[in-house]
Scaffold this motif. Structure first.
Motif, short mmCIF file in Angstrom:
data_model
loop_
_atom_site.label_atom_id
_atom_site.label_comp_id
_atom_site.label_asym_id
_atom_site.label_seq_id
_atom_site.Cartn_x
_atom_site.Cartn_y
_atom_site.Cartn_z
N LEU A 195 0.92 -1.23 0.34
CA LEU A 195 -0.26 0.21 -0.24
C LEU A 195 0.27 1.46 -0.02
CD1 LEU A 195 -3.79 0.58 0.16
CD2 LEU A 195 -2.78 0.59 2.75
N ALA A 196 2.07 1.60 0.43
CA ALA A 196 2.60 2.38 1.22
C ALA A 196 3.44 2.93 -0.11
CB ALA A 196 3.70 1.80 1.99
N HIS A 197 4.26 1.63 -1.05
CA HIS A 197 4.41 1.82 -2.75
C HIS A 197 3.50 2.25 -3.56
CE1 HIS A 197 6.33 0.17 -5.74
NE2 HIS A 197 5.60 -0.58 -6.42
N LEU A 198 2.13 1.66 -3.71
CA LEU A 198 1.13 2.10 -4.31
C LEU A 198 0.30 3.70 -3.71
CD1 LEU A 198 -0.97 -1.33 -5.03
CD2 LEU A 198 0.77 -0.46 -6.49
N SER A 199 0.57 3.77 -3.15
CA SER A 199 0.30 4.98 -3.14
C SER A 199 0.82 6.47 -3.43
CB SER A 199 -0.05 5.19 -1.54
OG SER A 199 -1.78 4.52 -0.86
N PRO A 200 0.77 6.33 -3.47
CA PRO A 200 2.20 7.47 -4.79
C PRO A 200 1.66 7.11 -5.61
CG PRO A 200 3.55 7.30 -2.75
CD PRO A 200 2.60 5.80 -2.36
N ILE A 201 1.69 6.54 -6.21
CA ILE A 201 0.64 6.25 -7.66
C ILE A 201 -0.46 5.93 -7.91
CG2 ILE A 201 0.57 4.14 -9.54
CD1 ILE A 201 3.97 2.87 -8.41
N THR A 221 -4.10 13.30 -9.13
CA THR A 221 -3.60 14.47 -8.40
C THR A 221 -3.65 14.73 -9.88
OG1 THR A 221 -2.63 13.59 -6.66
CG2 THR A 221 -2.18 16.21 -7.49
N GLU A 222 -3.18 14.23 -10.80
CA GLU A 222 -2.25 14.92 -12.62
C GLU A 222 -3.87 14.89 -13.85
OE1 GLU A 222 0.55 12.77 -13.68
OE2 GLU A 222 1.74 13.23 -12.20
N LEU A 254 -5.62 18.54 -10.31
CA LEU A 254 -5.26 19.67 -11.83
C LEU A 254 -5.39 19.35 -13.17
CD1 LEU A 254 -1.42 19.40 -9.62
CD2 LEU A 254 -3.48 20.59 -10.03
N ASN A 255 -6.26 18.79 -13.63
CA ASN A 255 -6.68 18.95 -14.88
C ASN A 255 -6.84 20.21 -15.14
OD1 ASN A 255 -8.48 18.32 -16.91
ND2 ASN A 255 -8.52 16.03 -16.68
N GLU A 256 -5.97 19.83 -16.04
CA GLU A 256 -6.50 21.97 -16.82
C GLU A 256 -7.48 22.21 -17.37
OE1 GLU A 256 -3.95 20.15 -20.76
OE2 GLU A 256 -3.50 21.81 -19.54
N ASN A 257 -8.49 20.94 -17.76
CA ASN A 257 -9.95 21.52 -18.42
C ASN A 257 -10.58 21.83 -16.91
OD1 ASN A 257 -9.13 21.52 -20.79
ND2 ASN A 257 -9.24 19.05 -20.60
N LEU A 258 -10.99 21.97 -15.93
CA LEU A 258 -11.44 21.86 -15.09
C LEU A 258 -11.93 23.52 -14.76
CD1 LEU A 258 -10.22 19.54 -11.96
CD2 LEU A 258 -12.67 19.64 -13.12
N GLY A 259 -13.18 23.82 -14.10
CA GLY A 259 -13.08 25.14 -14.53
C GLY A 259 -13.26 25.60 -15.47
N LYS A 260 -13.61 25.49 -17.07
CA LYS A 260 -13.66 26.05 -18.26
C LYS A 260 -14.71 25.77 -18.63
CE LYS A 260 -8.87 25.88 -19.52
NZ LYS A 260 -7.67 26.06 -20.12
N ASP A 261 -15.76 25.30 -17.86
CA ASP A 261 -17.13 25.57 -18.55
C ASP A 261 -17.25 24.42 -19.65
OD1 ASP A 261 -18.30 26.87 -16.96
OD2 ASP A 261 -18.23 28.64 -18.27
N ILE A 262 -16.59 23.73 -19.48
CA ILE A 262 -16.37 21.83 -20.02
C ILE A 262 -17.12 20.87 -20.03
CG2 ILE A 262 -14.89 20.74 -22.03
CD1 ILE A 262 -12.76 22.42 -21.82
N PRO A 263 -17.70 20.45 -20.47
CA PRO A 263 -18.34 19.34 -19.28
C PRO A 263 -17.38 18.21 -19.79
CG PRO A 263 -19.20 19.81 -22.34
CD PRO A 263 -18.92 21.14 -21.87
N ILE A 264 -18.16 17.79 -18.64
CA ILE A 264 -17.18 16.69 -18.15
C ILE A 264 -17.42 15.60 -19.19
CG2 ILE A 264 -17.05 14.66 -16.24
CD1 ILE A 264 -16.68 18.06 -15.14
N GLU A 265 -18.19 14.63 -19.69
CA GLU A 265 -18.21 13.95 -20.78
C GLU A 265 -17.06 14.63 -21.51
OE1 GLU A 265 -21.51 15.56 -20.90
OE2 GLU A 265 -20.99 15.25 -18.69
N GLU A 266 -16.39 16.03 -22.43
CA GLU A 266 -15.67 15.89 -22.77
C GLU A 266 -14.39 16.36 -22.50
OE1 GLU A 266 -17.42 18.97 -24.51
OE2 GLU A 266 -19.38 17.86 -25.50
N ILE A 267 -14.03 15.69 -21.31
CA ILE A 267 -12.89 15.93 -20.88
C ILE A 267 -11.96 15.01 -20.90
CG2 ILE A 267 -11.38 16.14 -18.64
CD1 ILE A 267 -13.46 18.27 -17.54
N HIS A 268 -10.76 14.35 -21.44
CA HIS A 268 -10.55 13.19 -21.97
C HIS A 268 -9.38 13.36 -21.27
CE1 HIS A 268 -13.43 12.37 -24.41
NE2 HIS A 268 -13.33 13.37 -25.82
N PHE A 269 -8.80 12.15 -20.63
CA PHE A 269 -7.48 11.98 -20.01
C PHE A 269 -6.40 10.76 -20.08
CE2 PHE A 269 -10.93 10.16 -16.56
CZ PHE A 269 -11.09 11.12 -15.84
#
Lengths: 384, 509
Positions: A58-64, A70-71, A75-90
């Protein structure tokens, strides 16, 4: 060598078979006890070792996993830009990391996502949900729901509910009436949270009871879930055969102050079960149902003590002032200490000029014991 | 049959008695070992069921719920001046929305009351006290003027020379439907109230069933009348201001044996009984009760030396007499840590009292023994306690005497005797080790494997050191009961919980 060993064993068996039966049994049980003790020691050490390995993993996997969330989400750059959630891609490369294919890791990932989702609402919460769906973790949860183990089904229900994933009625509704109380409660909670149109549909078909602990859980879900359609609970008060559902509805009626339910609750005053009747009286009191006062007072003398006490509490809550004389008489002439205490509290609760005058008059004329009860009930340091 | 008749007609009276005794003891011992084995299996089932059932339980919901039932925490105190403030502060910090803490100052001769009054800003209040259960007179009742301590009630009463008497006074003042009985010097888990109230709220009620084409309500209400949890020794644990910081097995030998014994009794014994709804008692150190039933059953008996088991027995008998179904529940997790006696003198006094209490209980409630009317209590719980708890030390003692007789008269078959002794020894070690394994399944209380295995190894020493002491003090208790020796409540020198051990309090049992 093998022959020697076989001969030795045969010889030992021959010697053994010559022993009295109880000694034979004792020898066998010594062997069993020694083996069981060794296995127990082994299990204790193995469990501790396993737990330590899990913690290290768990200690090894948790940071991953934390980095992934987080990434990709926080910290998704599309957040707060009024882009519908369905259109945000990972970033598909990050999601297809080999490490996330292992079932144990996927479970840790689900648990972490749920933990995050409990803390984040709005866009971030929705994006966490999308990550759960896009990584196909939803299938893992549905696979758990299809197993025979009830505890695994519960885990699946918790995961799907937390992630707000709809479950079909055909799959969920039968579980709401399961004979297993834990599974039943989990599926009912899931049903309320996931069914947007008719969250209380299972009330119509439920034959198994809602246990008091489950009522508490369900009460919290109902009163804290957003956008839930609150029906008029009097329909189940009038028509349900399931006593626990009726009792639970009485509590919800009181909480939501559903004044229109008063006629249905009044009908319950004629029921034979005194515990049930006491709940109805309590509900009427909480609704401040002045219309019920006459009925409550008229049936008072024929009631058991628990219903009498609920009636006195209800009269105190309603506090119309019409039955102060009745309360005074109960206080002065009842032989039951609890009845006296509740009658005194009901008078005090009126907090009107007439009730205060009445208390003064009682204090001047009654005996010391009754005066002590009044002083007890008036003391702000004593809550009850 | 002919063989048996021939044998008996040939032997002398003593021969016949000797053979009869040997076979009776063999049967008795075998049945006892089978009973332990069965309990071990039952307890595993019970523990697994509890763990599975509560794996996803969200205990936090009760903290904010308006539907949470109220609980009165009752803690008698006698001469606890040294530790009373931190102990009461600890009791006031339970994670629970609706509770009160009732401290009963049972005629302390030290500054217990003065300290409480000053620390918690207490004032005497006009309290309409009604004696529902018998106790020595209550002199005064105090409440705090500080809203931070509004959950606290302090009763000052005349010393009743027993915890039972003080607890009864506390129940008389309790306002909620459930009460938790504990000792003021016990360390309780912050979630104790939540964990113990859950079994009461999980009781099945009515079910709607289709009968002859009609939907009918079937009442199947089994009322939970009491619930307990595992206790452990606080000796050697790290405690800070009434909060358990680090759990360790006791370092000193006597409390260390007691820790092992408690785990076996609670995790294996009580949980096994729980599986078949036959829990015999809820420990005096920690138990939650249905107040209504406890009062109707007459509350604690201040003359009983086993007041905890006596209360459960009377509550159960009351339910049976009124044709009501009931159950007593146990949870396998440790919620209470108590200080075990560290000296042989105090330990001996405690165990002598327990032995005497058991004899007294069996004598008082003898009508329940073997009575089918009392169901499992009459046919399982009481016979078990009669044969395997009450008679065990007597039979063991007679067995040792008989052994000595056989040795002196050179009638013993040494190889067989040694095999039988090894059998009993290995079986006893196995049962204790299994109990410790079950305990590990519930929660890993000890931080290191060394502590765990260290405690397990005590099982090898127990039959030589600890068990003879238990037998001796139990027999002493029976003897005192038979001759009607007046019981005196002794003092227990408290060592304090956290290190360094600098606090010393005096307490009457």
């Amino acid at each position: 060598m093998w022959n020697d060993l076989a001969n030795l064993l045969f010889l030992a068996y021959e010697q053994f078979s010559l022993l009295p039966l109880f000694i034979e049994i004792a020898l066998i049980l010594i062997f069993v006890a020694v083996m069981a003790t060794l296995i127990a020691y082994g299990s204790i050490l193995f469990r501790r070792y396993n737990s330590s390995v899990y913690n290290k993993r768990l200690a090894h996997l948790s940071p991953i996993i934390e980095d992934l969330i987080t990434e990709q989400v926080l910290l998704n750059e599309n957040l707060g830009k009024d882009i519908p959630i369905e259109e945000i891609h990972f970033d598909q490369k990050a999601l297809s990391n080999k490490i996330f294919r292992k079932p144990a890791v996927r479970q840790i990932l689900i648990d972490t996502l749920i933990r995050y989702r409990k803390n984040f609402r709005g866009e971030v919460g929705e994006l966490l949900r999308k990550l759960y769906i896009d990584m196909n973790l939803v299938e893992d949860s549905f696979a758990k729901l299809r197993t025979f183990k009830w505890e695994t089904k519960i885990k699946a229900l918790v995961e799907l509910t937390q992630m707000d994933i709809p479950i079909s009625d055909s799959m969920l509704l039968p579980l709401t009436n399961s004979v297993n109380p834990t599974l039943r409660a989990a599926s009912r909670n899931a049903y309320i949270q996931l069914s947007k149109n008719e969250p209380f549909k299972f009330f119509d078909v439920a034959t198994e009871p809602i246990l008091p602990w489950d009522q508490m859980e369900m009460f919290k879900i109902i009163t804290t879930t957003k956008d839930i359609t609150i029906p008029n609970f009097s329909r189940w008060v009038s028509y349900s055969n399931n006593k626990s559902i009726v009792v639970f509805c009485l509590k919800l009626i009181a909480y939501y102050d559903q004044q229109t339910a008063i006629p249905s609750v009044l009908e319950l005053l004629g029921t034979k079960d005194h515990r049930f009747r006491a709940e109805a009286i309590k509900c009427l009191g909480k609704l401040s149902a002045e219309i019920a006062e006459e009925k409550l007072v008229s049936m008072y003398t024929s009631q058991p003590v628990n219903c009498q006490i609920e009636t006195l509490k209800a009269l105190g809550r309603i506090a119309s002032g019409k039955h102060l004389e009745f309360l005074k008489n109960e206080f002065l002439f009842s032989n039951n200490f609890d009845v006296q205490m509740n009658a005194a509290r009901a008078i005090i609760r009126h907090n009107s000029q007439i009730s205060r005058l009445m208390l003064n008059e009682i204090m001047e004329t009654t005996n010391e014991e009754n005066q002590l009860i009044i002083r007890h009930c008036q003391n702000p340091l004593i809550k009850y | 049959m002919k063989v048996i008749i021939d044998f008996f007609s040939r032997g002398t009276f003593w021969d016949v008695l000797g053979i009869f005794f040997q076979y009776a003891v063999f049967l008795y011992g075998t049945s006892l070992l089978i009973a332990y084995g069965v309990l071990a299996f039952l307890s595993l089932g019970s523990i697994r069921r509890y763990m599975k059932k509560n794996a996803n339980a969200d205990y936090n919901i009760i903290i904010e719920s308006p539907l949470a039932p109220g609980i009165s925490v009752i803690a008698p105190a006698f001469n606890e001046g040294v530790t009373i403030i931190s102990n009461v502060r600890s009791l006031l910090t339970f994670n629970y929305p609706k509770f009160e803490v009732i401290i009963i100052n049972d005629g302390s001769t030290d500054d217990t009351l003065e300290k409480l009054v000053s620390e918690f800003e207490l004032v005497q209040v006009d309290y309409a006290y009604r004696e529902k259960l018998l106790s020595k007179p209550v002199k005064r009742i105090f409440k705090s003027t500080n809203p931070a301590y509004d959950k606290l009630v302090v009763i000052d009463k005349i010393n009743g020379k027993s915890k039972a008497d003080a607890s009864n006074a506390g129940i008389n003042v309790a306002i909620y439907d459930y009460f938790l009985c504990t000792d003021v010097d016990c360390i309780l888990d912050k979630d104790t109230l939540i964990k113990l109230i859950k079994p009461f709220m999980d009781a099945e009620t009515s079910t709607v069933r289709e009968v002859n084409g009609d939907m009918q309500i079937q009442e199947d209400y089994k009322r939970v009348i009491a619930c307990g949890a595992t206790l452990r020794m606080v000796n050697s644990c790290d405690v800070d201001e009434g909060l358990m910081i680090r759990v360790r097995p006791p370092r000193r030998i006597l409390p260390r044996f007691q820790e092992m014994e408690y785990i076996r009794a609670f995790v294996l014994g009580k949980m096994g009984w729980d599986r078949i709804n036959s829990v015999p008692n809820v420990s005096g150190g920690l138990g939650m009760f249905d107040k209504d039933i406890a009062i109707k059953a007459g509350g604690y008996d201040s003359l009983s030396l086993a007041e905890d088991m006596d209360l459960i027995t009377r509550m159960g008998a009351f339910m049976t007499d009124n044709n009501k179904k009931y159950s007593v529940k146990y949870v396998p997790i440790t919620l209470c840590w108590t200080e075990g006696p560290t000296t042989l003198k105090v330990f001996g006094r405690q165990r002598t009292r327990w032995g005497r209490g058991l004899a007294q209980l069996m004598s008082t409630h003898r009508k329940i023994l073997f009575s089918p009317r009392y169901g499992r209590m009459g046919l399982i719980v009481f016979p078990y306690h009669f044969f395997y708890e009450l008679l065990a030390p007597i039979i063991e003692f007679l067995g040792i005497l008989f052994y000595i007789y056989l040795i002196l008269t050179q009638q013993i078959n040494w190889p067989y005797a040694i095999i039988l002794i090894v059998f009993v020894y290995t079986y006893s070690v196995m049962i204790t080790t299994i109990a410790l394994l079950w305990d590990q399944i519930t929660f890993k209380y000890y931080k290191t494997w060394g502590e765990t295995i260290g405690l397990c190894l005590m099982a090898f020493l127990e039959p030589f050191i600890y068990h003879p002491l238990i037998v001796f003090f139990a027999l002493k208790g029976y003897f005192n009961f038979i001759i009607g020796k007046k019981h005196t409540w002794g003092n227990m020198q408290r060592q304090g919980f956290s290190q360094p051990k600098r606090r010393t309090a005096v307490k009457a049992g």
